[in-house]
Scaffold this motif. Structure first.
Motif, PDB file in Angstrom:
ATOM      1  N   ALA A   1       0.838  -1.202   0.000  1.00  0.00           N
ATOM      2  CA  ALA A   1       0.000   0.000   0.000  1.00  0.00           C
ATOM      3  C   ALA A   1       0.875   1.256   0.000  1.00  0.00           C
ATOM      4  O   ALA A   1       1.841   1.348  -0.752  1.00  0.00           O
ATOM      5  N   LYS A   2       0.567   2.196   0.874  1.00  0.00           N
ATOM      6  CA  LYS A   2       1.216   3.506   0.812  1.00  0.00           C
ATOM      7  C   LYS A   2       2.714   3.446   1.060  1.00  0.00           C
ATOM      8  O   LYS A   2       3.483   4.209   0.465  1.00  0.00           O
ATOM      9  N   ALA A   3       3.166   2.546   1.916  1.00  0.00           N
ATOM     10  CA  ALA A   3       4.595   2.494   2.244  1.00  0.00           C
ATOM     11  C   ALA A   3       5.446   2.160   1.027  1.00  0.00           C
ATOM     12  O   ALA A   3       6.625   2.525   0.975  1.00  0.00           O
ATOM     13  N   ARG A   4       4.870   1.481   0.038  1.00  0.00           N
ATOM     14  CA  ARG A   4       5.613   1.096  -1.166  1.00  0.00           C
ATOM     15  C   ARG A   4       4.979   1.696  -2.413  1.00  0.00           C
ATOM     16  O   ARG A   4       5.075   1.141  -3.505  1.00  0.00           O
ATOM     17  N   LEU A   5       4.332   2.834  -2.270  1.00  0.00           N
ATOM     18  CA  LEU A   5       3.546   3.420  -3.349  1.00  0.00           C
ATOM     19  C   LEU A   5       4.390   3.654  -4.599  1.00  0.00           C
ATOM     20  O   LEU A   5       5.484   4.206  -4.544  1.00  0.00           O
ATOM     21  N   ARG A   6       3.853   3.198  -5.734  1.00  0.00           N
ATOM     22  CA  ARG A   6       4.493   3.370  -7.030  1.00  0.00           C
ATOM     23  C   ARG A   6       3.405   3.326  -8.097  1.00  0.00           C
ATOM     24  O   ARG A   6       2.237   3.126  -7.782  1.00  0.00           O
ATOM     25  N   ASP A   7       3.784   3.512  -9.348  1.00  0.00           N
ATOM     26  CA  ASP A   7       2.801   3.474 -10.419  1.00  0.00           C
ATOM     27  C   ASP A   7       2.067   2.139 -10.415  1.00  0.00           C
ATOM     28  O   ASP A   7       2.678   1.071 -10.286  1.00  0.00           O
ATOM     29  N   GLY A   8       0.757   2.183 -10.556  1.00  0.00           N
ATOM     30  CA  GLY A   8      -0.013   0.953 -10.595  1.00  0.00           C
ATOM     31  C   GLY A   8      -1.472   1.211 -10.265  1.00  0.00           C
ATOM     32  O   GLY A   8      -1.894   2.357 -10.059  1.00  0.00           O
ATOM     33  N   ILE A   9      -2.251   0.141 -10.212  1.00  0.00           N
ATOM     34  CA  ILE A   9      -3.678   0.235  -9.898  1.00  0.00           C
ATOM     35  C   ILE A   9      -3.884  -0.123  -8.429  1.00  0.00           C
ATOM     36  O   ILE A   9      -3.382  -1.141  -7.957  1.00  0.00           O
ATOM     37  N   TYR A  10      -4.627   0.723  -7.737  1.00  0.00           N
ATOM     38  CA  TYR A  10      -4.826   0.570  -6.298  1.00  0.00           C
ATOM     39  C   TYR A  10      -6.304   0.720  -5.945  1.00  0.00           C
ATOM     40  O   TYR A  10      -7.085   1.347  -6.677  1.00  0.00           O
ATOM     41  N   VAL A  11      -6.666   0.164  -4.790  1.00  0.00           N
ATOM     42  CA  VAL A  11      -7.962   0.447  -4.181  1.00  0.00           C
ATOM     43  C   VAL A  11      -7.745   1.520  -3.125  1.00  0.00           C
ATOM     44  O   VAL A  11      -6.866   1.405  -2.272  1.00  0.00           O
ATOM     45  N   LEU A  12      -8.538   2.579  -3.217  1.00  0.00           N
ATOM     46  CA  LEU A  12      -8.435   3.729  -2.319  1.00  0.00           C
ATOM     47  C   LEU A  12      -9.722   3.859  -1.528  1.00  0.00           C
ATOM     48  O   LEU A  12     -10.786   3.433  -1.969  1.00  0.00           O
ATOM     49  N   ARG A  13      -9.618   4.485  -0.363  1.00  0.00           N
ATOM     50  CA  ARG A  13     -10.815   4.819   0.403  1.00  0.00           C
ATOM     51  C   ARG A  13     -10.993   6.323   0.398  1.00  0.00           C
ATOM     52  O   ARG A  13     -10.080   7.074   0.751  1.00  0.00           O
ATOM     53  N   ALA A  14     -12.178   6.755  -0.012  1.00  0.00           N
ATOM     54  CA  ALA A  14     -12.537   8.176   0.008  1.00  0.00           C
ATOM     55  C   ALA A  14     -13.793   8.306   0.857  1.00  0.00           C
ATOM     56  O   ALA A  14     -14.883   7.926   0.417  1.00  0.00           O
ATOM     57  N   GLU A  15     -13.618   8.817   2.086  1.00  0.00           N
ATOM     58  CA  GLU A  15     -14.691   8.853   3.070  1.00  0.00           C
ATOM     59  C   GLU A  15     -15.209   7.434   3.274  1.00  0.00           C
ATOM     60  O   GLU A  15     -14.479   6.568   3.725  1.00  0.00           O
ATOM     61  N   GLU A  16     -16.466   7.129   2.917  1.00  0.00           N
ATOM     62  CA  GLU A  16     -17.004   5.787   3.131  1.00  0.00           C
ATOM     63  C   GLU A  16     -17.027   4.963   1.848  1.00  0.00           C
ATOM     64  O   GLU A  16     -17.583   3.861   1.818  1.00  0.00           O
ATOM     65  N   ALA A  17     -16.407   5.453   0.796  1.00  0.00           N
ATOM     66  CA  ALA A  17     -16.444   4.760  -0.487  1.00  0.00           C
ATOM     67  C   ALA A  17     -15.090   4.152  -0.819  1.00  0.00           C
ATOM     68  O   ALA A  17     -14.045   4.679  -0.436  1.00  0.00           O
ATOM     69  N   LEU A  18     -15.106   3.041  -1.517  1.00  0.00           N
ATOM     70  CA  LEU A  18     -13.898   2.441  -2.057  1.00  0.00           C
ATOM     71  C   LEU A  18     -13.829   2.733  -3.547  1.00  0.00           C
ATOM     72  O   LEU A  18     -14.827   2.601  -4.262  1.00  0.00           O
ATOM     73  N   LEU A  19     -12.660   3.130  -4.003  1.00  0.00           N
ATOM     74  CA  LEU A  19     -12.434   3.426  -5.415  1.00  0.00           C
ATOM     75  C   LEU A  19     -11.282   2.580  -5.920  1.00  0.00           C
ATOM     76  O   LEU A  19     -10.329   2.318  -5.186  1.00  0.00           O
ATOM     77  N   VAL A  20     -11.350   2.170  -7.177  1.00  0.00           N
ATOM     78  CA  VAL A  20     -10.204   1.512  -7.805  1.00  0.00           C
ATOM     79  C   VAL A  20      -9.725   2.440  -8.920  1.00  0.00           C
ATOM     80  O   VAL A  20     -10.474   2.797  -9.820  1.00  0.00           O
ATOM     81  N   LYS A  21      -8.452   2.888  -8.813  1.00  0.00           N
ATOM     82  CA  LYS A  21      -7.903   3.876  -9.738  1.00  0.00           C
ATOM     83  C   LYS A  21      -6.433   3.565 -10.006  1.00  0.00           C
ATOM     84  O   LYS A  21      -5.760   2.879  -9.238  1.00  0.00           O
ATOM     85  N   ARG A  22      -5.944   4.125 -11.079  1.00  0.00           N
ATOM     86  CA  ARG A  22      -4.520   4.034 -11.387  1.00  0.00           C
ATOM     87  C   ARG A  22      -3.805   5.231 -10.767  1.00  0.00           C
ATOM     88  O   ARG A  22      -4.270   6.374 -10.900  1.00  0.00           O
ATOM     89  N   LEU A  23      -2.687   4.978 -10.084  1.00  0.00           N
ATOM     90  CA  LEU A  23      -1.894   6.044  -9.493  1.00  0.00           C
ATOM     91  C   LEU A  23      -0.600   6.193 -10.288  1.00  0.00           C
ATOM     92  O   LEU A  23       0.054   5.199 -10.617  1.00  0.00           O
TER      93      LEU A  23
END
Length: 214
Positions: free
Chosen positions: A149-171
């Motif tokens: 997760a965040k400790a090894r953050l790099r380019d790729g597709i991740y699941v994120l939490r925005a308030e009470e919602a989960l999002l899947v996005k490319r970072l």
């Protein structure tokens, strides 16, 4: 044991939106069968055939519904919990109920090629929406590695939490500033550029997906 089985069966019905009468007819019983088993304890145990049909229908091991443990069938396999939540590739999916609904079993050697994470750090969830199309489609199952997760953050597709919602996005990380652009693979959706990585709640990295063939 029987009481725990009733609790589990009622939970599965609630999560899937199944009514007792319809489920009873599905397993070849009278419409009151499931309700009487859950509410009145009659019969004391599910019949073997009824238990087998229900387990297959809900995609759970028969042991969940009072059957024998089947660990021998999973030698060399890793069970990964599947959660009854959706990660939105669109406007946002609420994740207010993250109870385990079932599990997927992966061959251990195959899984080790993807990640060294333990099964406790892995989850399967479902994609909702089309903002990550064509990479991920609505209804795809995705395997999320919460140890990555965040400790090894790099380019790729991740699941994120925005308030009470989960999002899947490319970072995408800027190589110099290390600021993050949150991207959608579908060009019809806007990106979120120049984000502070400290403000992004990263749940885990998407390391595998499965798609139904239509």
């Amino acid at each position: 044991m029987s009481n725990e089985v009733r609790v589990q069966l009622e939970r599965l019905c609630l999560e899937r939106g199944e009514d007792f009468a319809g489920l009873s007819r599905m397993i070849g019983r009278n419409p009151a069968y499931i309700q009487q088993f859950i509410r009145r304890g009659v019969p004391r145990r599910l019949g073997e055939e009824e238990r087998r049909r229900l387990a297959r229908y809900f995609s759970v091991p028969e042991a969940t519904l009072g059957g024998p443990e089947e660990e021998e069938d999973f030698v060399g396999m890793v069970r990964v919990p599947a959660l009854p939540v959706r990660a939105s590739a669109g406007p946002g999916a609420f994740a207010d109920n993250e109870r385990q609904r079932a599990f997927f079993a992966f061959e251990e050697r195959w899984l080790k090629k993807l990640t060294s994470a333990s099964s406790e750090e892995l989850n399967l969830i479902v994609v909702e929406g089309d903002s990550m199309a064509p990479t991920l489609a609505d209804g795809d199952d995705i395997l999320v590695d919460r140890s990555d997760a965040k400790a090894r953050l790099r380019d790729g597709i991740y699941v994120l939490r925005a308030e009470e919602a989960l999002l899947v996005k490319r970072l995408a990380l800027h190589p110099i500033t290390r600021r993050v652009t949150v991207q959608s693979d579908n060009p019809a959706y806007s990106d979120w550029p120049d984000c502070d990585p400290k403000e992004i709640d990263v749940i885990g990295r998407v390391i595998w997906s499965a798609r139904r063939v239509t």
